[in-house]
Motif scaffolding. Structure first.
Motif, mmCIF file in Angstrom:
data_model
loop_
_atom_site.group_PDB
_atom_site.id
_atom_site.type_symbol
_atom_site.label_atom_id
_atom_site.label_comp_id
_atom_site.label_asym_id
_atom_site.label_seq_id
_atom_site.Cartn_x
_atom_site.Cartn_y
_atom_site.Cartn_z
ATOM 1 N N GLY A 347 1.013 -1.359 0.449
ATOM 2 C CA GLY A 347 0.375 -0.245 0.498
ATOM 3 C C GLY A 347 0.532 1.214 -0.171
ATOM 4 O O GLY A 347 1.979 1.699 0.007
ATOM 5 N N LEU A 348 0.406 2.348 -0.256
ATOM 6 C CA LEU A 348 0.928 3.330 -0.138
ATOM 7 C C LEU A 348 2.237 3.878 1.266
ATOM 8 O O LEU A 348 3.208 4.486 0.909
ATOM 9 N N LEU A 349 1.647 3.885 2.461
ATOM 10 C CA LEU A 349 2.084 3.830 3.684
ATOM 11 C C LEU A 349 3.585 3.023 3.111
ATOM 12 O O LEU A 349 4.834 3.327 3.753
ATOM 13 N N HIS A 350 3.537 1.743 2.893
ATOM 14 C CA HIS A 350 4.568 0.935 2.740
ATOM 15 C C HIS A 350 6.084 1.118 1.923
ATOM 16 O O HIS A 350 6.571 1.635 1.852
ATOM 17 N N LEU A 351 4.958 1.927 0.424
ATOM 18 C CA LEU A 351 5.496 2.838 -0.402
ATOM 19 C C LEU A 351 6.353 3.684 0.118
ATOM 20 O O LEU A 351 7.795 3.267 0.465
ATOM 21 N N GLU A 352 6.030 4.583 1.442
ATOM 22 C CA GLU A 352 6.347 5.541 1.397
ATOM 23 C C GLU A 352 7.478 5.771 2.482
ATOM 24 O O GLU A 352 8.409 6.506 3.221
ATOM 25 N N VAL A 353 7.409 4.290 3.312
ATOM 26 C CA VAL A 353 8.277 3.738 4.766
ATOM 27 C C VAL A 353 9.591 3.411 4.063
ATOM 28 O O VAL A 353 11.345 3.537 3.869
ATOM 29 N N ILE A 354 9.672 2.582 3.433
ATOM 30 C CA ILE A 354 10.739 1.948 1.818
ATOM 31 C C ILE A 354 11.374 3.329 1.194
ATOM 32 O O ILE A 354 12.796 3.209 1.642
ATOM 33 N N ARG A 355 10.280 3.828 0.428
ATOM 34 C CA ARG A 355 11.271 5.091 0.179
ATOM 35 C C ARG A 355 11.965 5.769 0.586
ATOM 36 O O ARG A 355 13.276 6.036 0.495
ATOM 37 N N ASP A 356 11.298 6.487 2.425
ATOM 38 C CA ASP A 356 12.159 6.633 3.212
ATOM 39 C C ASP A 356 13.420 6.747 3.769
ATOM 40 O O ASP A 356 14.506 7.179 4.268
ATOM 41 N N ARG A 357 13.444 4.914 3.998
ATOM 42 C CA ARG A 357 14.570 4.122 4.544
ATOM 43 C C ARG A 357 15.718 4.446 3.563
ATOM 44 O O ARG A 357 16.588 4.945 3.510
ATOM 45 N N ILE A 358 15.708 4.274 1.893
ATOM 46 C CA ILE A 358 16.242 4.060 0.789
ATOM 47 C C ILE A 358 16.546 5.686 1.489
ATOM 48 O O ILE A 358 18.759 5.903 1.218
ATOM 49 N N GLU A 359 16.101 6.475 1.132
ATOM 50 C CA GLU A 359 16.663 8.417 1.202
ATOM 51 C C GLU A 359 17.687 8.311 2.401
ATOM 52 O O GLU A 359 18.916 8.519 2.455
ATOM 53 N N ARG A 360 16.704 7.414 3.669
ATOM 54 C CA ARG A 360 17.529 8.015 4.949
ATOM 55 C C ARG A 360 18.770 7.706 5.362
ATOM 56 O O ARG A 360 19.886 7.971 5.793
ATOM 57 N N GLU A 361 18.710 6.194 5.533
ATOM 58 C CA GLU A 361 19.563 5.448 5.903
ATOM 59 C C GLU A 361 20.408 5.141 4.735
ATOM 60 O O GLU A 361 21.641 4.624 4.884
#
Ligand code: GTP
Length: 598
Positions: A347-361
């Motif tokens: 879902g969208l939240l899942h997408l946002e979480v993964i995208r954030d992790r790639i950008e941040r971590e």
């Protein structure tokens, strides 16, 4: 532990109603962890979870409690994810326990996720203890909320526990209610063939894959040779234990117990939530019922802003996928964006979480393309195709018809905002299914196309209701509709990353809105830039970005110096995130912003 001294339970609640705070309290008040070790929100391990205040990974804790009847009990709490994207995981965790605490914020009342989660608990045959939290708040109205629980959910709330998870009021009552009102595990034969439900799994950098299990029948021991009944994979159990909440080894787990195992499993993908674990020899013949693999429903492309970072992105995605079986990916090339990955999410939240992790971590700047759902394309030659990416759309003349996924959305909203919510749903091609009242709140149920929801529906809903609406949804299946692919051309070149599937009747409006947005988002160049939306070869909307004539700061002359400086800084920061298409620089932000409808 004998079965009658075990209580397995979960806590169901709407986000922010105090689930984690209550879990912390239960752990603390039973001295499961010393105060010194007690960290706030112990169960929300990951930073992102904490920042967003949501629980993503199901966790568990074993609490030992001496009840007022003088007996020692083992209370196993399974922490379930609180967001709609993880509905399947929630339903599996619920099958692993016999009861639930239904936590409702006494100052807010029942919300959409309260309903969705409590229905999952009822479906899993749970005994339910209502808990009214935050009674310390002056705005708390426990009586009204108890009545609401009875009206809306239809369960008895006359002996709800009144608590404040924050101050500790009522916590002893909750512990007694768990022991006295929730049932012990049903049946369970320690000598029967092993049946253990795989409730959750995650990757631990030191231990490899850790698997959370609930033993239904039989006994699991360290060193046992086990088999996953759905995937057929076989392993030897290296380590067996329980969470208190730190890992503690145990020699065996029997019926009714919840614990973890490690078995040199390389990746989380090999452990399917809901699978049945049995012994390799003399194992069970029938798996536990109800297994279904979780399927991604939302897809988008992830591309590095700097194409030199492609290998870093691959590395990041592979690492994240190790720990997240529900996230899928494959390589993708885009004429506009170069090399990247097409990724699938729950879902969208899942997408946002993964995208954030790639950008941040991993520190990789990304371009995310428009989220898309899976369309079923029925071809004239009788074949069928699953379309994940609008860029792969076949020639429309070869298509017979297209079906799109629909959802059933439940929205709870104060009366005052009802009109705005109905309008929003109507604008997104919704069909109203139901409208009822619970006190001064309306509950609306809509049938909506998933593609109208995946993008910014939730944001829009929050904004038109000033944050007062709550929302939940479930998938409802596929239906035929009149859908077309809309392409965007910038300076006469198609930008594939901006193409989207739209309903034919809305195409012109969406196309016009996108062109207008892009006109504002793309900086002016030394030449005139046409921005067009097209279906097939036919242009349906057009804007022209006029050529740049003067120094960008010219209009600030005479204004104050800080403003001029800010503008220059903003431009400099913007430069970094630009991407060149033909002769035109398009800022990264444009790819997402252009799609927002307001
Ligand atoms: P998710 O993890 O997002 O599902 O939220 P949650 O339900 O676990 O809520 P959480 O425990 O994080 O609490 C949400 C907020 O409410 C936090 O700011 C808590 O401090 C606050 N809170 C929790 N319990 C109480 C309470 O009894 N009284 C008051 N005043 N605030 C509380």
């Amino acid at each position: 532990t004998p079965l009658n001294r075990i209580r397995n339970f979960s806590i169901v609640a709407h986000i922010d109603h105090g689930k984690s705070t209550l879990a912390d309290r239960l752990i603390q008040s039973t001295n499961t962890v010393s105060d010194r070790d007690m960290k706030e929100q112990l169960l929300d391990a990951m930073d992102i979870e904490r920042e967003r205040g949501i629980t993503i990974k199901a966790n568990t804790v074993r609490i030992e409690y001496k009840a007022n009847d003088g007996e020692d009990y083992v209370l196993n709490l399974i922490d379930t994810p609180g967001h709609v994207d993880f509905a399947y995981e929630v339903s599996r965790s619920m099958r692993a326990v016999e009861g639930s605490l239904l936590v409702v914020d006494a100052s807010q009342g029942v919300e959409a996720q309260t309903l969705a989660n409590v229905y999952t608990a009822i479906e899993a045959d749970h005994e339910i203890v209502p808990v009214l939290n935050k009674v310390d708040l002056p705005a708390a109205e426990p009586e009204r909320v108890a009545e609401q629980i009875e009206d809306v959910i239809g369960i008895d709330a006359s002996d709800a526990c009144l608590i404040s998870a924050k101050t500790g009021i009522g916590i002893p009552d909750v512990l007694e209610a768990i022991v006295n009102r929730l049932p012990p595990p049903h049946g369970g034969d320690p000598d029967a063939p092993l049946k253990a439900m795989l409730v959750d799994s995650w990757y631990d950098p030191y231990l490899g894959v850790v698997v959370l299990v609930r033993i239904m029948d039989g006994t699991l021991k360290k060193g046992d040779q086990i088999k996953m009944m759905q995937t057929g994979a076989r392993y030897g159990v290296d380590r067996l234990g329980v969470f208190r909440p730190a890992m503690e080894n145990v020699p065996a787990l029997g019926p009714g117990e919840i614990g973890f195992l490690t078995a040199s499993i390389k990746q989380v993908r090999d452990t399917k939530v809901g699978d049945t674990i049995t012994h390799e020899k003399k194992g069970a013949t029938e798996p536990l019922p109800g297994f279904k693999p979780s399927q991604p429903v939302v897809f988008c492309g992830l591309f590095p802003v700097d194409s030199a970072e492609f290998e870093d992105l691959r590395d990041a995605i592979e690492k994240l996928a190790l720990n997240d079986a529900s996230f899928s990916y494959e390589m993708e090339t885009s004429a506009a964006l170069g090399f990247g990955f097409r990724c699938g999410f729950l879902g969208l939240l899942h997408l946002e979480v993964i995208r954030d992790r790639i950008e941040r971590e991993y520190n990789i700047e990304l371009i995310t393309t428009a989220p898309s759902v899976i369309y079923h394309i029925f071809m004239k030659d009788g074949s069928k195709l699953d379309l994940h990416n609008p860029a792969d759309m076949p020639d429309p003349s070869t298509i017979d018809h297209i079906e799109e996924p629909r959802i059933k959305a439940t929205i709870l909203v104060p009366d005052d905002y009802l009109g705005d919510v109905l309008k929003l749903c109507q604008d997104r091609r919704g069909i109203q299914l139901d409208l009822t009242y619970a006190g001064s709140r309306a509950m609306v149920v809509y049938d909506l196309p998933l593609n109208e929801v995946v993008f910014d529906f939730y944001d829009r809903l929050k904004s038109v209701t000033k944050g007062y609406a709550s929302f939940d949804y479930q998938m409802e299946g596929y239906r035929e509709d009149s859908l077309v692919k809309m392409s965007i051309l910038v300076n006469d070149e198609p930008v594939d990353a901006l193409s989207t599937m739209v309903h034919r009747d809305r195409a012109e409006m969406r196309g016009r809105a996108m062109c207008e947005k892009l006109k504002d988002l793309i900086p002016r160049h030394m030449f005139k830039i046409p921005i067009q939306a097209a279906i097939g070869g036919k242009v349906i909307a057009r804007e022209t970005l006029s050529a740049l004539r003067k120094d960008v700061t010219a209009k600030c002359y005479g204004g104050d110096a800080t403003r001029k400086k800010k503008l220059l800084e903003k431009q400099k920061a913007g430069k970094k995130k630009m991407r060149q298409f033909g002769k035109v620089d398009i800022p990264q932000e444009a790819f997402i912003s252009a799609l927002k409808m307001d």
